[in-house]
Motif scaffolding. Structure first.
Motif, PDB file in Angstrom:
ATOM      1  N   ILE A   1      -7.148  -2.799   9.545  1.00 41.98           N
ATOM      2  CA  ILE A   1      -7.289  -1.356   9.756  1.00 41.98           C
ATOM      3  C   ILE A   1      -5.934  -0.745  10.101  1.00 41.98           C
ATOM      4  CG2 ILE A   1      -8.285   0.397  11.290  1.00 41.98           C
ATOM      5  CD1 ILE A   1     -10.816  -1.411  11.376  1.00 41.98           C
ATOM      6  N   ASN A   2      -5.178  -1.403  10.977  1.00 44.74           N
ATOM      7  CA  ASN A   2      -3.845  -0.907  11.325  1.00 44.74           C
ATOM      8  C   ASN A   2      -2.943  -0.822  10.100  1.00 44.74           C
ATOM      9  OD1 ASN A   2      -4.436  -0.641  14.049  1.00 44.74           O
ATOM     10  ND2 ASN A   2      -3.667  -2.656  14.578  1.00 44.74           N
ATOM     11  N   LEU A   3      -3.018  -1.822   9.237  1.00 42.72           N
ATOM     12  CA  LEU A   3      -2.223  -1.823   8.013  1.00 42.72           C
ATOM     13  C   LEU A   3      -2.624  -0.659   7.118  1.00 42.72           C
ATOM     14  CD1 LEU A   3      -0.107  -3.270   6.264  1.00 42.72           C
ATOM     15  CD2 LEU A   3      -1.949  -4.687   5.376  1.00 42.72           C
ATOM     16  N   ALA A   4      -3.910  -0.462   6.949  1.00 44.80           N
ATOM     17  CA  ALA A   4      -4.391   0.642   6.121  1.00 44.80           C
ATOM     18  C   ALA A   4      -3.935   1.986   6.680  1.00 44.80           C
ATOM     19  CB  ALA A   4      -5.912   0.594   6.021  1.00 44.80           C
ATOM     20  N   MET A   5      -4.007   2.145   7.995  1.00 40.71           N
ATOM     21  CA  MET A   5      -3.585   3.401   8.615  1.00 40.71           C
ATOM     22  C   MET A   5      -2.094   3.653   8.393  1.00 40.71           C
ATOM     23  SD  MET A   5      -5.844   3.253  12.149  1.00 40.71           S
ATOM     24  CE  MET A   5      -4.639   4.177  13.037  1.00 40.71           C
ATOM     25  N   ALA A   6      -1.301   2.609   8.461  1.00 38.67           N
ATOM     26  CA  ALA A   6       0.142   2.754   8.282  1.00 38.67           C
ATOM     27  C   ALA A   6       0.505   3.143   6.857  1.00 38.67           C
ATOM     28  CB  ALA A   6       0.844   1.455   8.665  1.00 38.67           C
ATOM     29  N   LEU A   7      -0.328   2.762   5.908  1.00 36.95           N
ATOM     30  CA  LEU A   7       0.015   2.969   4.499  1.00 36.95           C
ATOM     31  C   LEU A   7      -0.777   4.083   3.825  1.00 36.95           C
ATOM     32  CD1 LEU A   7       0.323  -0.795   3.578  1.00 36.95           C
ATOM     33  CD2 LEU A   7       2.175   0.819   4.028  1.00 36.95           C
ATOM     34  N   VAL A   8      -1.652   4.742   4.559  1.00 35.59           N
ATOM     35  CA  VAL A   8      -2.508   5.766   3.962  1.00 35.59           C
ATOM     36  C   VAL A   8      -1.697   6.944   3.381  1.00 35.59           C
ATOM     37  CG1 VAL A   8      -2.957   7.113   6.061  1.00 35.59           C
ATOM     38  CG2 VAL A   8      -4.690   7.004   4.261  1.00 35.59           C
ATOM     39  N   HIS A   9      -0.513   7.175   3.908  1.00 33.25           N
ATOM     40  CA  HIS A   9       0.309   8.295   3.439  1.00 33.25           C
ATOM     41  C   HIS A   9       1.211   7.921   2.268  1.00 33.25           C
ATOM     42  CE1 HIS A   9      -1.119  10.619   6.783  1.00 33.25           C
ATOM     43  NE2 HIS A   9      -0.736   9.676   7.620  1.00 33.25           N
ATOM     44  N   ASP A  10       1.026   6.710   1.727  1.00 31.42           N
ATOM     45  CA  ASP A  10       1.770   6.243   0.559  1.00 31.42           C
ATOM     46  C   ASP A  10       3.284   6.330   0.759  1.00 31.42           C
ATOM     47  OD1 ASP A  10       1.944   5.161  -2.001  1.00 31.42           O
ATOM     48  OD2 ASP A  10       2.066   7.142  -2.936  1.00 31.42           O
ATOM     49  N   PRO A  11       3.808   5.679   1.816  1.00 30.99           N
ATOM     50  CA  PRO A  11       5.252   5.761   2.075  1.00 30.99           C
ATOM     51  C   PRO A  11       6.063   4.995   1.034  1.00 30.99           C
ATOM     52  CG  PRO A  11       4.264   4.129   3.494  1.00 30.99           C
ATOM     53  CD  PRO A  11       3.126   4.797   2.755  1.00 30.99           C
ATOM     54  N   GLU A  12       7.294   5.411   0.841  1.00 24.84           N
ATOM     55  CA  GLU A  12       8.198   4.702  -0.069  1.00 24.84           C
ATOM     56  C   GLU A  12       8.706   3.414   0.567  1.00 24.84           C
ATOM     57  OE1 GLU A  12       8.977   5.410  -3.325  1.00 24.84           O
ATOM     58  OE2 GLU A  12       7.354   6.847  -3.038  1.00 24.84           O
ATOM     59  N   ILE A  13       8.801   3.403   1.901  1.00 29.04           N
ATOM     60  CA  ILE A  13       9.234   2.230   2.644  1.00 29.04           C
ATOM     61  C   ILE A  13       8.164   1.895   3.678  1.00 29.04           C
ATOM     62  CG2 ILE A  13      10.973   1.238   4.178  1.00 29.04           C
ATOM     63  CD1 ILE A  13      12.977   3.221   2.986  1.00 29.04           C
ATOM     64  N   ALA A  14       7.751   0.638   3.692  1.00 32.16           N
ATOM     65  CA  ALA A  14       6.752   0.195   4.667  1.00 32.16           C
ATOM     66  C   ALA A  14       7.387  -0.877   5.554  1.00 32.16           C
ATOM     67  CB  ALA A  14       5.530  -0.375   3.957  1.00 32.16           C
ATOM     68  N   PHE A  15       7.322  -0.669   6.857  1.00 32.54           N
ATOM     69  CA  PHE A  15       7.795  -1.643   7.833  1.00 32.54           C
ATOM     70  C   PHE A  15       6.575  -2.375   8.367  1.00 32.54           C
ATOM     71  CE2 PHE A  15      10.997   1.609   7.664  1.00 32.54           C
ATOM     72  CZ  PHE A  15      12.196   0.914   7.728  1.00 32.54           C
TER      73      PHE A  15
END
Length: 108
Positions: free
Chosen positions: A5-19
């Motif tokens: 869930i945390n991963l999904a929340m971090a990526l929901v905005h479709d960032p160009e860079i994911a940490f």
């Protein structure tokens, strides 16, 4: 499940860079493999993923470049293949063990 869930929340905005800091810690094998597949998919979409992990097989499987840090210092950088060749190792875990942990080994 919370890690997913945390991963999904971090990526929901479709960032160009994911940490992603230790994204698979504590996951069961099925969930871990799903996260690996998702990280690969990000790469196919030309997204940049900065992944921190202590699981060397994860780094070897997912990363184009690997940096090994010991005691707060970058001590090795290259592709998994370059590092294995340079340190005459079968896998990244062997490279990691050769380069790190001297203080831990000496104190035991």
């Amino acid at each position: 499940m919370m890690r997913r869930i945390n991963l999904a929340m971090a990526l929901v905005h479709d960032p160009e860079i994911a940490f992603l800091d230790e994204p698979t810690v504590g996951m069961d094998p099925q969930s871990r493999r799903a996260v690996w597949d998702f990280i690969r998919e990000l790469g196919k979409q030309n997204k940049t993923v900065l992944l921190t992990t202590h699981y060397m097989e994860e780094a070897e499987e997912l990363c184009e470049r690997v940096g090994i840090i010991d005691n707060g210092k970058l001590i090795a950088l290259g592709t998994p293949q370059q590092l294995k060749k340079q340190f005459k190792a079968r896998n990244l875990e062997e490279v990691f063990l050769q380069l790190t942990g001297r203080r831990i080994r000496e104190e035991v």
